[in-house]
Design a protein around this motif. Structure first.
Motif, PDB file in Angstrom:
ATOM      1  N   UNK A   1       0.816  -1.219   0.000  1.00 22.09           N
ATOM      2  CA  UNK A   1       0.000   0.000   0.000  1.00 22.09           C
ATOM      3  C   UNK A   1       0.853   1.274   0.000  1.00 22.09           C
ATOM      4  N   UNK A   2       2.164   1.113   0.066  1.00 25.95           N
ATOM      5  CA  UNK A   2       3.049   2.275   0.152  1.00 25.95           C
ATOM      6  C   UNK A   2       3.759   2.547  -1.158  1.00 25.95           C
ATOM      7  N   UNK A   3       3.970   3.831  -1.449  1.00 25.46           N
ATOM      8  CA  UNK A   3       4.856   4.215  -2.527  1.00 25.46           C
ATOM      9  C   UNK A   3       6.301   3.992  -2.075  1.00 25.46           C
ATOM     10  N   UNK A   4       7.168   3.677  -3.024  1.00 25.66           N
ATOM     11  CA  UNK A   4       8.571   3.513  -2.680  1.00 25.66           C
ATOM     12  C   UNK A   4       9.140   4.844  -2.164  1.00 25.66           C
ATOM     13  N   UNK A   5       9.923   4.771  -1.089  1.00 26.72           N
ATOM     14  CA  UNK A   5      10.515   5.974  -0.489  1.00 26.72           C
ATOM     15  C   UNK A   5      12.027   5.964  -0.696  1.00 26.72           C
ATOM     16  N   UNK A   6      12.614   7.154  -0.809  1.00 30.38           N
ATOM     17  CA  UNK A   6      14.073   7.297  -0.890  1.00 30.38           C
ATOM     18  C   UNK A   6      14.548   8.019   0.370  1.00 30.38           C
ATOM     19  N   UNK A   7      14.911   7.239   1.383  1.00 30.55           N
ATOM     20  CA  UNK A   7      15.370   7.818   2.641  1.00 30.55           C
ATOM     21  C   UNK A   7      16.852   8.173   2.597  1.00 30.55           C
ATOM     22  N   UNK A   8      17.658   7.273   2.065  1.00 26.24           N
ATOM     23  CA  UNK A   8      19.118   7.429   2.125  1.00 26.24           C
ATOM     24  C   UNK A   8      19.631   8.159   0.895  1.00 26.24           C
ATOM     25  N   UNK A   9      20.188   9.339   1.116  1.00 28.34           N
ATOM     26  CA  UNK A   9      20.733  10.169   0.046  1.00 28.34           C
ATOM     27  C   UNK A   9      22.202  10.458   0.366  1.00 28.34           C
ATOM     28  N   UNK A  10      23.119   9.584  -0.059  1.00 26.98           N
ATOM     29  CA  UNK A  10      24.537   9.763   0.275  1.00 26.98           C
ATOM     30  C   UNK A  10      25.108  11.046  -0.312  1.00 26.98           C
ATOM     31  N   UNK A  11      26.112  11.570   0.358  1.00 29.05           N
ATOM     32  CA  UNK A  11      26.746  12.812  -0.067  1.00 29.05           C
ATOM     33  C   UNK A  11      27.939  12.511  -0.965  1.00 29.05           C
ATOM     34  N   UNK A  12      28.423  13.551  -1.618  1.00 27.45           N
ATOM     35  CA  UNK A  12      29.586  13.389  -2.499  1.00 27.45           C
ATOM     36  C   UNK A  12      30.875  13.626  -1.716  1.00 27.45           C
ATOM     37  N   UNK A  13      31.015  12.914  -0.589  1.00 27.41           N
ATOM     38  CA  UNK A  13      32.210  13.050   0.239  1.00 27.41           C
ATOM     39  C   UNK A  13      32.652  11.674   0.714  1.00 27.41           C
ATOM     40  N   UNK A  14      33.975  11.492   0.748  1.00 22.60           N
ATOM     41  CA  UNK A  14      34.518  10.263   1.302  1.00 22.60           C
ATOM     42  C   UNK A  14      33.979   9.024   0.622  1.00 22.60           C
ATOM     43  N   UNK A  15      33.835   7.962   1.408  1.00 20.37           N
ATOM     44  CA  UNK A  15      33.412   6.682   0.862  1.00 20.37           C
ATOM     45  C   UNK A  15      31.978   6.723   0.341  1.00 20.37           C
ATOM     46  N   UNK A  16      31.183   7.684   0.804  1.00 19.09           N
ATOM     47  CA  UNK A  16      29.797   7.746   0.321  1.00 19.09           C
ATOM     48  C   UNK A  16      29.726   8.086  -1.162  1.00 19.09           C
ATOM     49  N   UNK A  17      30.803   8.621  -1.732  1.00 15.42           N
ATOM     50  CA  UNK A  17      30.816   8.792  -3.191  1.00 15.42           C
ATOM     51  C   UNK A  17      30.609   7.438  -3.868  1.00 15.42           C
ATOM     52  N   UNK A  18      31.305   6.428  -3.369  1.00 14.18           N
ATOM     53  CA  UNK A  18      31.172   5.081  -3.934  1.00 14.18           C
ATOM     54  C   UNK A  18      29.785   4.513  -3.677  1.00 14.18           C
ATOM     55  N   UNK A  19      29.265   4.757  -2.476  1.00 17.77           N
ATOM     56  CA  UNK A  19      27.928   4.251  -2.163  1.00 17.77           C
ATOM     57  C   UNK A  19      26.872   4.924  -3.028  1.00 17.77           C
ATOM     58  N   UNK A  20      27.059   6.198  -3.338  1.00 23.18           N
ATOM     59  CA  UNK A  20      26.121   6.889  -4.223  1.00 23.18           C
ATOM     60  C   UNK A  20      26.127   6.268  -5.616  1.00 23.18           C
ATOM     61  N   UNK A  21      27.312   5.901  -6.090  1.00 26.49           N
ATOM     62  CA  UNK A  21      27.400   5.238  -7.403  1.00 26.49           C
ATOM     63  C   UNK A  21      26.614   3.938  -7.388  1.00 26.49           C
ATOM     64  N   UNK A  22      26.734   3.183  -6.310  1.00 23.83           N
ATOM     65  CA  UNK A  22      26.005   1.916  -6.196  1.00 23.83           C
ATOM     66  C   UNK A  22      24.500   2.152  -6.135  1.00 23.83           C
ATOM     67  N   UNK A  23      24.106   3.155  -5.359  1.00 21.66           N
ATOM     68  CA  UNK A  23      22.683   3.464  -5.240  1.00 21.66           C
ATOM     69  C   UNK A  23      22.109   3.874  -6.599  1.00 21.66           C
ATOM     70  N   UNK A  24      22.854   4.719  -7.328  1.00 30.87           N
ATOM     71  CA  UNK A  24      22.405   5.148  -8.657  1.00 30.87           C
ATOM     72  C   UNK A  24      22.337   3.964  -9.617  1.00 30.87           C
ATOM     73  N   UNK A  25      23.295   3.045  -9.485  1.00 34.89           N
ATOM     74  CA  UNK A  25      23.322   1.859 -10.356  1.00 34.89           C
ATOM     75  C   UNK A  25      22.085   0.988 -10.145  1.00 34.89           C
ATOM     76  N   UNK A  26      21.753   0.723  -8.891  1.00 32.72           N
ATOM     77  CA  UNK A  26      20.583  -0.108  -8.612  1.00 32.72           C
ATOM     78  C   UNK A  26      19.289   0.600  -8.983  1.00 32.72           C
ATOM     79  N   UNK A  27      19.242   1.925  -8.822  1.00 32.12           N
ATOM     80  CA  UNK A  27      18.054   2.684  -9.227  1.00 32.12           C
ATOM     81  C   UNK A  27      17.857   2.582 -10.739  1.00 32.12           C
ATOM     82  N   UNK A  28      18.963   2.632 -11.476  1.00 34.59           N
ATOM     83  CA  UNK A  28      18.892   2.505 -12.939  1.00 34.59           C
ATOM     84  C   UNK A  28      18.364   1.135 -13.338  1.00 34.59           C
TER      85      UNK A  28
END
Length: 438
Positions: free
Chosen positions: A404-431
């Motif tokens: 009954x829920x719409x998909x939510x995007x809670x985690x929005x990694x920043x472009x700093x440190x290791x989260x740059x890599x995590x953002x790439x992974x998140x964008x990859x799975x979203x694609x």
């Protein structure tokens, strides 16, 4: 109470005043003689403006001990021709307050107002604080309260709304030096200290004028030849501990300063506040716990090893104890201050909690539920579940939120440190999810 001041005109008779404490002999006789507190007493400052306009209102003096709260209140009464009454919340009960109010009422009938100074006003309970209100409103008393605690937390809103809070600050070294010079003039001799020892004595006072005068009185009583060095002074005087209440407001002020210095990537300031807390007697285990929290809240996945380093520092402290183990905690503080910062997981967690509260008891989608019984299989539990390891790229892209829920995007990694890599992974799975229409 001792305060900072310029000396009154004329020299006191040394024979008649010898038995009086130095702090009492050097009390200012007018507001113009007070040293320090320009932010309150200056011509354009609150009290300067009030006195200039002749409209003095009820006040709350908030500040540390020995900075002039009592004497300024007494001098305000002198300058406004009000009768000065002083009470302490520690020793005053409701019957005593009633007598004070009745005496002020009778005095008012004769044409004289009353300035009621209440020391430690935060120690009165809410009902006792409320008892002041009608007498403030009808002009029976002009209230001046003094507190070392934050009025926002310790005084009720009704009392605060009828008073102006003025912050008195701990005395600067320059103010303490002026006070020391006035003391030397009263003693008619210089303190037997060399330059560094004199500066050390001022620092020992920790911004407290009364404490400085007490220390000076001790030093002046010594019979010494020549001038004492810092080492000799330290041997004769026990250094006063810095003001620090491990369970009170100062405790939270300093840990806040440490946390914000780490968040602001300032290792020098962070180490300073860390050291201040240790010098004040703070439990290093409390600091270890809070430092680890900083790693989770403010560094997060921008540097995943920050949390591990904090836990290792904590364990090192437990093994070595104080003072050796404190160096490991200091190392963690410096590392956190210089680490890349991200609160993305912290923000995501709070958003997820808010969403969970809002959605209530929505069940998981049936396709990710286990079906250990035939009845559950017949109900569709587990039907259509895609095992991700068998999917292309190890990613099925199926929905894991309640149906009954719409998909939510809670985690929005920043472009700093290791989260740059995590953002790439998140964008990859979203694609991939978009490509598979899930």
């Amino acid at each position: 109470m001792a305060d900072l001041f310029e000396p009154a005109s004329g020299n006191p008779d040394p024979h008649s005043s010898a038995h009086r404490p130095l702090a009492d002999r050097l009390r200012p006789q007018s507001l113009a003689q007070v040293i320090g507190q320009d932010q309150v007493l200056g011509p354009e400052a609150p009290l300067g403006v009030m006195l200039g306009s002749g409209s003095l209102s009820s006040l709350i003096f908030w500040g540390p001990p020995g900075v002039g709260k009592t004497t300024i209140a007494r001098l305000l009464a002198d300058e406004t021709d009000l009768h000065f009454v002083q009470i302490s919340a520690i020793f005053t009960g409701v019957p005593d307050l009633k007598k004070v109010f009745e005496a002020a009422r009778l005095r008012r009938q004769t044409g004289q107002g009353t300035l009621l100074f209440v020391d430690e006003i935060h120690r009165f309970n809410k009902a006792q604080q409320d008892s002041f209100l009608p007498h403030m409103e009808d002009g029976t008393i002009l209230l001046v309260g003094a507190t070392t605690e934050n009025p926002s937390f310790e005084l009720n809103a009704a009392l605060l709304s009828r008073s102006q809070v003025l912050v008195l600050e701990r005395l600067a070294l320059a103010d303490l030096e002026r006070l020391a010079q006035r003391a030397e003039k009263d003693l008619d001799r210089a303190l037997p200290l060399d330059g560094p020892a004199r500066e050390a004595l001022l620092e020992m006072a920790d911004g407290d004028g009364r404490a400085l005068l007490n220390l000076i009185e001790q030093v002046a009583a010594w019979r010494v030849e020549g001038k004492l060095t810092v080492e000799a002074l330290s041997q004769r005087l026990m250094k006063r501990a810095a003001k620090y209440d491990k369970s009170g407001e100062e405790h939270y002020n300093l840990i806040s300063a440490l946390h914000k210095s780490v968040r602001g990537s300032d290792p020098d300031a962070a180490l300073y506040w860390f050291a201040r807390m240790l010098e004040g007697g703070e439990d290093p285990r409390f600091l270890a716990r809070r430092i680890t929290r900083m790693a989770v809240e403010d560094i997060g996945l921008a540097d995943p090893q920050a949390q591990s380093l904090c836990l290792q520092a904590w364990e090192t402290y437990e093994r070595l104890g104080s003072p050796e183990g404190e160096l490991a905690l200091a190392q963690a503080v410096a590392y956190l201050a210089l680490a890349p910062k991200s609160n993305a997981v912290y923000v995501a967690y709070k958003a997820a909690r808010a969403s969970a509260r809002k959605s209530g008891s929505e069940p998981p989608p049936k396709h990710i539920l286990n079906a250990p019984t035939k009845m559950m299989k017949d109900q569709g539990f587990g039907a259509g579940y895609a095992y991700d390891h068998d999917a292309e790229d190890g990613f099925s892209g199926q929905n894991y939120f309640p149906e009954t829920m719409q998909r939510e995007n809670f985690y929005l990694p920043v472009e700093r440190g290791f989260e740059r890599e995590l953002k790439k992974r998140l964008d990859y799975f979203a694609k991939l999810r978009r490509q598979r229409g899930s």
